[in-house]
Design a protein around this motif. Structure first.
Motif, PDB file in Angstrom:
ATOM      1  N   TYR A   7      -0.944  -5.887 -19.028  1.00 22.86           N
ATOM      2  CA  TYR A   7      -0.324  -4.765 -18.336  1.00 22.86           C
ATOM      3  C   TYR A   7       1.029  -4.428 -18.954  1.00 22.86           C
ATOM      4  CZ  TYR A   7       1.268  -1.723 -14.672  1.00 22.86           C
ATOM      5  OH  TYR A   7       1.730  -0.639 -13.998  1.00 22.86           O
TER       6      TYR A   7
ATOM      7  N   ASN B 150       0.839  -1.192   0.000  1.00 27.91           N
ATOM      8  CA  ASN B 150       0.000   0.000   0.000  1.00 27.91           C
ATOM      9  C   ASN B 150       0.874   1.242   0.000  1.00 27.91           C
ATOM     10  OD1 ASN B 150      -1.800   2.022   0.324  1.00 27.91           O
ATOM     11  ND2 ASN B 150      -2.305   1.512   2.446  1.00 27.91           N
TER      12      ASN B 150
ATOM     13  N   LEU C 159       6.777   4.139 -10.931  1.00 21.42           N
ATOM     14  CA  LEU C 159       5.618   4.600 -11.697  1.00 21.42           C
ATOM     15  C   LEU C 159       5.231   6.025 -11.329  1.00 21.42           C
ATOM     16  CD1 LEU C 159       3.148   1.595 -11.877  1.00 21.42           C
ATOM     17  CD2 LEU C 159       4.707   2.486 -13.601  1.00 21.42           C
ATOM     18  N   LYS C 160       5.275   6.346 -10.046  1.00 22.81           N
ATOM     19  CA  LYS C 160       4.735   7.617  -9.582  1.00 22.81           C
ATOM     20  C   LYS C 160       5.479   8.825 -10.147  1.00 22.81           C
ATOM     21  CE  LYS C 160       1.961   7.150  -6.354  1.00 22.81           C
ATOM     22  NZ  LYS C 160       1.195   7.317  -5.131  1.00 22.81           N
TER      23      LYS C 160
ATOM     24  N   GLU D 191       2.136  -0.837 -20.590  1.00 24.32           N
ATOM     25  CA  GLU D 191       3.326  -0.110 -20.160  1.00 24.32           C
ATOM     26  C   GLU D 191       4.254   0.129 -21.341  1.00 24.32           C
ATOM     27  OE1 GLU D 191       2.743   1.523 -17.215  1.00 24.32           O
ATOM     28  OE2 GLU D 191       4.929   1.319 -17.300  1.00 24.32           O
TER      29      GLU D 191
ATOM     30  N   TYR E 216       9.135  -0.994  -8.268  1.00 18.82           N
ATOM     31  CA  TYR E 216       8.375  -0.773  -9.492  1.00 18.82           C
ATOM     32  C   TYR E 216       7.255   0.234  -9.262  1.00 18.82           C
ATOM     33  CZ  TYR E 216       5.701  -1.530 -13.665  1.00 18.82           C
ATOM     34  OH  TYR E 216       5.021  -1.333 -14.836  1.00 18.82           O
TER      35      TYR E 216
ATOM     36  N   GLN F  25      -3.956   5.388 -12.284  1.00 12.53           N
ATOM     37  CA  GLN F  25      -2.548   5.795 -12.205  1.00 12.53           C
ATOM     38  C   GLN F  25      -2.151   6.125 -10.780  1.00 12.53           C
ATOM     39  OE1 GLN F  25      -0.542   7.105 -15.182  1.00 12.53           O
ATOM     40  NE2 GLN F  25      -1.987   6.443 -16.721  1.00 12.53           N
TER      41      GLN F  25
ATOM     42  N   ALA G 259       0.277   4.225  -0.032  1.00 10.78           N
ATOM     43  CA  ALA G 259      -0.152   5.379   0.742  1.00 10.78           C
ATOM     44  C   ALA G 259      -0.234   5.080   2.226  1.00 10.78           C
ATOM     45  CB  ALA G 259      -1.497   5.876   0.231  1.00 10.78           C
TER      46      ALA G 259
ATOM     47  N   CYS H 144       7.425   9.015 -12.894  1.00 10.90           N
ATOM     48  CA  CYS H 144       7.621   9.123 -14.329  1.00 10.90           C
ATOM     49  C   CYS H 144       6.359   9.649 -14.980  1.00 10.90           C
ATOM     50  CB  CYS H 144       7.995   7.798 -14.945  1.00 10.90           C
ATOM     51  SG  CYS H 144       6.669   6.620 -14.962  1.00 10.90           S
TER      52      CYS H 144
ATOM     53  N   ARG I  47       2.881   2.780 -23.410  1.00 11.31           N
ATOM     54  CA  ARG I  47       2.918   4.059 -22.715  1.00 11.31           C
ATOM     55  C   ARG I  47       4.317   4.671 -22.748  1.00 11.31           C
ATOM     56  NH1 ARG I  47       3.643   6.324 -17.828  1.00 11.31           N
ATOM     57  NH2 ARG I  47       4.540   4.455 -16.917  1.00 11.31           N
TER      58      ARG I  47
ATOM     59  N   LYS J 140      -6.540  -4.210  -2.906  1.00 10.65           N
ATOM     60  CA  LYS J 140      -6.662  -3.573  -1.606  1.00 10.65           C
ATOM     61  C   LYS J 140      -7.578  -4.331  -0.646  1.00 10.65           C
ATOM     62  CE  LYS J 140      -5.127   0.379  -1.506  1.00 10.65           C
ATOM     63  NZ  LYS J 140      -4.845   1.795  -1.272  1.00 10.65           N
TER      64      LYS J 140
ATOM     65  N   ALA K 296      -4.529   6.864  -4.729  1.00 12.02           N
ATOM     66  CA  ALA K 296      -4.805   7.779  -3.624  1.00 12.02           C
ATOM     67  C   ALA K 296      -5.103   9.184  -4.113  1.00 12.02           C
ATOM     68  CB  ALA K 296      -3.621   7.787  -2.669  1.00 12.02           C
TER      69      ALA K 296
END
Lengths: 200, 200
Positions: free
Chosen positions: B159, A30, A111-112, B163, A107, B29, A32, A114, B166, B112, B32
């Motif tokens: 996936y 997770n 992602l966050k 990617e 990984y 993406q 967050a 880029c 992308r 989650k 949160a």
DNA sequence: ACAAGATGGGACATAATTGTCCTATAATGG
DNA sequence: CCATTATAGGACAATTATGTCCCATCTTGT
């Protein structure tokens, strides 16, 4: 004199790595998760965590370093330069299989940031690229399958195997299936790639 | 009388789906992401979003329904019962390829909540399971590769292809590579599965 | 053009998370 | 055993996201 504010006493090193391991474990599931959760997982107070890593980003940065080091060690263990490249790639995959948390988190983390600036091969590990290239040359990896594609597949296979194991299958079975799938994916045309007999 | 509080006027339907699409796009993406970001992406005020979905969970629930419906439609389009199972699976994969956001988010979302109670096949789609089973029977899918494993690989392949696209590759090339990889993964032993003359 | 309906945008209270600080307590090492 | 060092735990302010209202403005259908 070099670092007069923080000294690496044995005790500090222990709790520091305990926090980092916990952080990788928690954040890989997770992204967050609040810092308190990480502190709990590490068995320390939140205030202690803050003493080691004043801000969240400090922790994140340290985690990157930590995970990178683990990968470096695992890569070296796989001896990527020895023997046929296809076999070396399988060894590498086998080693990486044990890095569950670290690779998953690394990984997700990648992602966050880029959001925009990610060039195509930001994700690619030069060591792995070189290994696959060697495989294209020595003929043990099908030249029709692009280097970058194989590398992306490799992460995907690892992730799939972890999920497969997490959902109830034995780790051994997941590992076996993954390595078999990898052989299929890179086998040169005309050579089925010997899908199976070699367990582990 | 059935729903006297909310009436589905055309205008409302438009904004509602606009919000849902934006939500899928944004949350796929970044799980949160704050609601304000979703509202911006949808081109509505945050207060409007709250009028349609009072709480975050209301939005999430509606998204699940929305994405599920998209999958149902795409599955039907692939005609999973027609022809050789392996070919049908490829068609299915092809259809799913266009569901980028929805499938990504649906997967992240499923992670989650399965903190503990996730049985092995919570993740599995019965339609896909049935199709793979048919392939095991009609011999177009290797019986040595377990049903569940193939299904996990399928999501992973999708996936990976997303990617790959992308990060700069053309969607067509990503799709081609993915379908080729799928053929390799399920090809029965002794039958290379016709892994691709067509380059790029 | 008019009235019902829908939206934008801002004000506000409420949590939840973060970052800072302090003190008593525990552990560590010499 | 004692001095040093590290930790737990709680108090606190600042920040951020959430959920609730309200009203002026814009759309829609008639």
């Amino acid at each position: 004199m070099s670092r007069d504010t923080i000294i690496d006493t044995p005790a500090r090193i222990r709790t520091r790595t305990a926090i980092l391991k916990a952080a990788v474990s928690v954040l890989s599931q997770n992204q967050a998760a609040p810092l308190g959760e990480i502190a709990d997982a590490a068995g320390v107070a939140r205030s202690t965590l803050h003493r080691y890593f004043p801000e969240r980003t400090d922790l994140i940065d340290a985690m990157r370093q930590f995970a990178d080091d683990e990968i470096t060690v695992a890569t070296a263990r796989a001896r990527p330069e020895d023997g046929p490249a296809a076999e070396a790639l399988i060894r590498l995959c086998h080693e990486y299989f044990d890095l569950w948390d670290s690779l998953t988190w690394l990984y997700l983390d990648s992602l966050k940031e880029c959001g925009d600036a990610s060039s195509f091969d930001d994700q690619l590990d030069p060591n792995v690229s070189r290994l696959i290239e060697r495989g294209h040359l020595d003929g043990t990896i099908d030249r029709a399958v692009p280097n970058a594609w194989i590398q992306h597949l490799l992460w995907a296979l690892l992730y799939t195997a972890w999920e497969y194991a997490r959902l109830g299958s034995s780790k051994h079975e997941a590992l076996t299936l993954m390595l078999d799938s990898l052989r299929r994916l890179i086998a040169p045309a005309g050579n089925p790639g010997q899908t199976f007999p070699s367990h582990t």
